[in-house]
Design an enzyme around this catalytic site. Structure first.
Site, PDB file in Angstrom:
ATOM      1  CB  CYS A 191      -2.188  28.908 -63.810  1.00  0.00           C
ATOM      2  SG  CYS A 191      -0.487  28.478 -63.391  1.00  0.00           S
ATOM      3  CG  HIS A 209      -5.377  17.939 -48.013  1.00  0.00           C
ATOM      4  ND1 HIS A 209      -4.271  18.232 -47.258  1.00  0.00           N
ATOM      5  CD2 HIS A 209      -5.044  16.892 -48.797  1.00  0.00           C
ATOM      6  CE1 HIS A 209      -3.307  17.385 -47.556  1.00  0.00           C
ATOM      7  NE2 HIS A 209      -3.735  16.562 -48.499  1.00  0.00           N
ATOM      8  CD  GLU A 223       1.482  29.607 -57.674  1.00  0.00           C
ATOM      9  OE1 GLU A 223       0.599  30.420 -57.360  1.00  0.00           O
ATOM     10  OE2 GLU A 223       1.922  29.470 -58.826  1.00  0.00           O
TER      11      GLU A 223
END
Length: 141
Positions: free
Chosen positions: A23, A71, A129
């Site tokens: 991550c 986005h 998530e």
């Protein structure tokens, strides 16, 4: 206690600066926000009689919040070089700088506070998530 819940989703990228794992790299998620509001009483009069809040009003607030992050590359302040930010801005990418580490846990608290500041009696916020992994922020009142 009456509870009402709605959800909204957004797609965005993030990374965890200083993290020793996958991550640490920029990657994307389809984030889902579940928001639960509560009330001891229902509205007593008018067209919204028998409601905590109109579902449409609640959904609009949660959707607007999700849409504001959609986005985008979400990054923690100080985690990218100024030259990187400038290059991304030159490419017209949507960047959102935040003051906290962009984890599901921190997002859950952040969204809780943002919606509470809009006057919603938020009971909890769950941030997914992935479809299987989520973080929940709630304050017992």
């Amino acid at each position: 206690m009456y509870l009402l819940k709605t959800s909204a989703s957004f797609d965005s990228a993030h990374f965890l600066a200083g993290y020793n794992g996958k991550c640490r790299n920029i990657h994307g998620h389809r984030w889902r926000i579940d928001v639960t509001v509560r009330s001891e009483e229902l509205i007593a009069d008018g067209e919204k009689r028998g409601m905590i809040i109109d579902f449409g009003d609640l959904k609009a607030e949660v959707k607007a919040l999700a849409d504001s992050f959609d986005h985008a590359l979400i990054y923690e302040k100080g985690s990218l070089k100024d030259t990187t930010i400038a290059a991304l801005n030159d490419e017209s990418f949507k960047l959102i700088e935040i003051s906290f580490r962009p984890t599901a846990e921190c997002f859950a608290k952040h969204f809780y506070e943002l919606l509470g500041a809009k006057g919603l009696n938020v009971c909890s916020v769950t941030v997914y998530e992935t479809p299987e992994n989520c973080a929940i922020y709630e304050v017992s009142k």
